[in-house]
Design an enzyme around this catalytic site. Structure first.
Site, PDB file in Angstrom:
ATOM      1  CB  SER A 125      -0.793   0.072   1.377  1.00  0.00           C
ATOM      2  OG  SER A 125      -1.449   1.393   1.590  1.00  0.00           O
ATOM      3  CG  ASN A 192      -2.018   1.360 -12.107  1.00  0.00           C
ATOM      4  OD1 ASN A 192      -2.792   0.450 -12.084  1.00  0.00           O
ATOM      5  ND2 ASN A 192      -1.428   1.663 -11.009  1.00  0.00           N
ATOM      6  CB  CYS A 195      -3.842   1.779  -8.150  1.00  0.00           C
ATOM      7  SG  CYS A 195      -3.042   2.055  -6.497  1.00  0.00           S
ATOM      8  CB  ILE A 257      -4.366  -9.817 -11.908  1.00  0.00           C
ATOM      9  CG1 ILE A 257      -3.688 -10.426 -10.842  1.00  0.00           C
ATOM     10  CG2 ILE A 257      -5.063 -10.377 -13.033  1.00  0.00           C
ATOM     11  CD1 ILE A 257      -4.467 -11.199 -10.205  1.00  0.00           C
ATOM     12  N   GLY A 285       1.554 -11.985  -4.627  1.00  0.00           N
ATOM     13  CA  GLY A 285       2.447 -13.183  -4.161  1.00  0.00           C
ATOM     14  C   GLY A 285       1.566 -14.324  -4.574  1.00  0.00           C
ATOM     15  N   GLY A 316       1.176 -12.176 -11.791  1.00  0.00           N
ATOM     16  CA  GLY A 316       0.684 -12.758 -10.201  1.00  0.00           C
ATOM     17  C   GLY A 316       1.295 -14.077  -9.816  1.00  0.00           C
ATOM     18  N   GLY A 317       2.117 -13.828  -8.791  1.00  0.00           N
ATOM     19  CA  GLY A 317       2.411 -15.023  -7.967  1.00  0.00           C
ATOM     20  C   GLY A 317       3.613 -15.954  -8.617  1.00  0.00           C
ATOM     21  CB  ALA A 338       5.665  -7.467  -8.386  1.00  0.00           C
TER      22      ALA A 338
HETATM   23  C1  LIG Z   1       5.802  -3.207  -3.812  1.00  0.00           C
HETATM   24  C2  LIG Z   1       4.840  -3.292  -5.007  1.00  0.00           C
HETATM   25  C3  LIG Z   1       4.587  -1.968  -5.497  1.00  0.00           C
HETATM   26  C4  LIG Z   1       3.477  -1.849  -6.463  1.00  0.00           C
HETATM   27  N1  LIG Z   1       3.329  -0.821  -7.171  1.00  0.00           N
HETATM   28  C5  LIG Z   1       2.493  -0.760  -8.317  1.00  0.00           C
HETATM   29  C6  LIG Z   1       2.517   0.287  -9.036  1.00  0.00           C
HETATM   30  O1  LIG Z   1       2.928   1.380  -8.764  1.00  0.00           O
HETATM   31  N2  LIG Z   1       1.676   0.109 -10.407  1.00  0.00           N
HETATM   32  C7  LIG Z   1       1.094  -0.767 -10.791  1.00  0.00           C
HETATM   33  O2  LIG Z   1       0.548  -0.731 -11.805  1.00  0.00           O
HETATM   34  N3  LIG Z   1       1.304  -1.885  -9.879  1.00  0.00           N
HETATM   35  C8  LIG Z   1       2.053  -2.053  -8.793  1.00  0.00           C
HETATM   36  N4  LIG Z   1       2.071  -3.198  -8.085  1.00  0.00           N
HETATM   37  C9  LIG Z   1       1.609  -4.401  -8.431  1.00  0.00           C
HETATM   38  C10 LIG Z   1       2.464  -5.300  -9.326  1.00  0.00           C
HETATM   39  O3  LIG Z   1       2.818  -4.879 -10.472  1.00  0.00           O
HETATM   40  C11 LIG Z   1       1.565  -6.632  -9.635  1.00  0.00           C
HETATM   41  O4  LIG Z   1       0.587  -6.414 -10.620  1.00  0.00           O
HETATM   42  C12 LIG Z   1       1.298  -7.499  -8.559  1.00  0.00           C
HETATM   43  O5  LIG Z   1       2.021  -7.121  -7.378  1.00  0.00           O
HETATM   44  C13 LIG Z   1       1.014  -8.778  -8.826  1.00  0.00           C
HETATM   45  O6  LIG Z   1       2.149  -9.607  -9.164  1.00  0.00           O
HETATM   46  P1  LIG Z   1       3.099 -10.368  -7.938  1.00  0.00           P
HETATM   47  O7  LIG Z   1       2.040 -11.516  -7.423  1.00  0.00           O
HETATM   48  O8  LIG Z   1       4.250 -10.954  -8.850  1.00  0.00           O
HETATM   49  O9  LIG Z   1       3.489  -9.620  -6.944  1.00  0.00           O
HETATM   50  C14 LIG Z   1       2.954  -3.369  -7.072  1.00  0.00           C
HETATM   51  C15 LIG Z   1       3.548  -4.301  -6.428  1.00  0.00           C
HETATM   52  C16 LIG Z   1       4.327  -4.497  -5.149  1.00  0.00           C
HETATM   53  C17 LIG Z   1       4.581  -5.673  -4.610  1.00  0.00           C
END
Ligand SMILES: Cc1cc2nc3c(=O)[nH]c(=O)nc-3n(C[C@H](O)[C@H](O)[C@H](O)COP(=O)(O)O)c2cc1C
Length: 360
Positions: A125, A192, A195, A257, A285, A316-317, A338
């Site tokens: 967040s 984006n 959010c 996603i 995650g 995603g994950g 991410a």
């Molecule tokens: C620390 C962090 C910051 C994020 N900030 C943004 C952002 O600024 N813009 C965006 O489109 N998504 C943002 N996301 C979402 C990621 O791009 C991604 O869609 C989401 O985390 C799912 O992927 P994951 O499961 O690999 O973490 C952020 C995710 C994380 C973990």
């Protein structure tokens, strides 16, 4: 694999921005690819269609470390047309989920925890903080220029709503942001629309008329530069089909996603992240992998059914070569991680070495 993360959740966003990245991203050894770039991502040659999505790469130092470590697609954290503060610390917290975060569970809420362990899921967040345009433009331009043969930097952005609710001004702000990002030389832009951390009950990506209007306005501005839209999980298949009918021929790619929103409380039942509007935050995650894979598969089927060409970025994950493979099999043109990459900076190398020809 859990390593020291390159974004340190125990430090503030500002400290991470100034002193990071940490872990193996602090001084990465430059990864040597074994062959020429064989893949194409939205008109750009890449060694491998794998990268880090918008968020964890806070600035140029983070982007360069990711590129050096073999992540060939690096998305610079979402920027705005004006400075915007970050939500209060903490901004990243582990959550206690063993299996999937189902939509029912997300509705009910979840519990945070103190330790980061596999299977790793977190909530984040930040509220999409941004520095002044002069600061991020220079830094992003530098990061874009750093990308070598077979690598590409994506510029992510969004518009900012003004208090008066003026929709025309909101749309214009998206267009301005797109122009400012394009000026940096970024070869791919990502907007984006998803959010969950801004205290808005309704994500923009579910307002189809706005998605269409803003996508059209941005494309009018940026011309042939590819535009990716970042979407949340769509549960309703008819709604997803309608969205694609509206925008599938306007945009060049769909990244899905983003996180799944859920109320997060600590083990004593208190709101985990301090401040108004922050009970619900985005979960990412391992626990959301099912949703990312499901969206990827449905986007691929609909793309075929509707005879469209947009690229699919599966997110995603993802935390292993097997996850990467599953996303590719589901129809993703590129895959990103991410959370997985934050805690394992060798992820791109591991995936490449597991799926490409072995090193000679
Ligand atoms: C620390 C962090 C910051 C994020 N900030 C943004 C952002 O600024 N813009 C965006 O489109 N998504 C943002 N996301 C979402 C990621 O791009 C991604 O869609 C989401 O985390 C799912 O992927 P994951 O499961 O690999 O973490 C952020 C995710 C994380 C973990």
């Amino acid at each position: 694999m859990i390593r020291e993360p390159f974004y340190d959740p125990k430090k503030s966003y500002e400290e991470n921005y100034e002193k990071g990245p940490f872990g193996d991203f602090q001084k990465p050894e430059k990864y040597q690819n074994q062959s020429e770039p064989k893949y194409s991502f939205l008109g750009n040659k890449v060694f491998f269609p794998f990268g880090i999505p918008a968020g964890p790469l806070l600035n140029g130092k983070f982007v360069k470390a990711a590129l050096d470590s073999g992540f060939d697609i690096a998305v610079y954290k979402t920027v705005r047309t004006q400075a915007h503060p970050c939500n209060d610390f903490p901004n990243v917290v582990a959550v206690d989920l063993k299996g999937d975060l189902t939509l029912e569970q997300a509705q009910k809420g979840i519990i945070s925890k103190d330790n980061y362990e596999t299977p790793l899921s977190i909530t984040n967040s930040f509220g999409v903080p941004s520095f002044d345009v002069e600061i991020w433009q220079k830094d992003l331009a530098d990061a874009v220029a750093y990308a070598g043969n077979g690598q590409v930097v994506v510029g992510s952005f969004q518009g900012t709503k003004k208090g008066d609710g003026n929709v025309d001004a909101f749309v214009s702000d998206f267009v301005l942001a797109a122009r400012l990002v394009k000026e940096t030389g970024a070869k791919i832009l990502e907007v984006n629309f998803s959010c969950p951390n801004e205290g808005t009950a309704h994500l923009m990506c579910f307002d189809m008329a706005m998605v269409q209007r803003v996508s059209e306005a941005i494309k009018n501005e940026i011309g042939n530069t590819p535009l990716v839209i970042k979407m949340a999980y769509y549960e309703n298949q008819e709604a997803l089909k309608k969205l694609l009918q509206d925008v599938g021929n306007i945009v060049d790619g769909i990244s899905a996603i983003n996180t799944i929103g859920s109320a997060v409380r600590d083990k004593n039942g208190e709101q985990a992240l301090p401040g108004e509007g922050r009970l619900v935050s985005g979960v990412c995650g391992e626990a959301i992998k099912w949703a990312g894979l499901d969206m990827t598969g449905r986007l691929a089927e609909l793309r075929e059914e509707l005879g469209m060409k947009f690229a699919i970025v599966g997110v995603g994950g993802v935390s292993s070569a097997d996850d990467f493979k599953k996303y590719r099999e589901a129809g993703a043109d590129a895959v990103m991680s991410a959370t997985g990459a934050m805690w394992n900076q060798n992820l791109a190398q591991e995936i490449k070495e597991s799926l490409q020809e072995p090193k000679s």
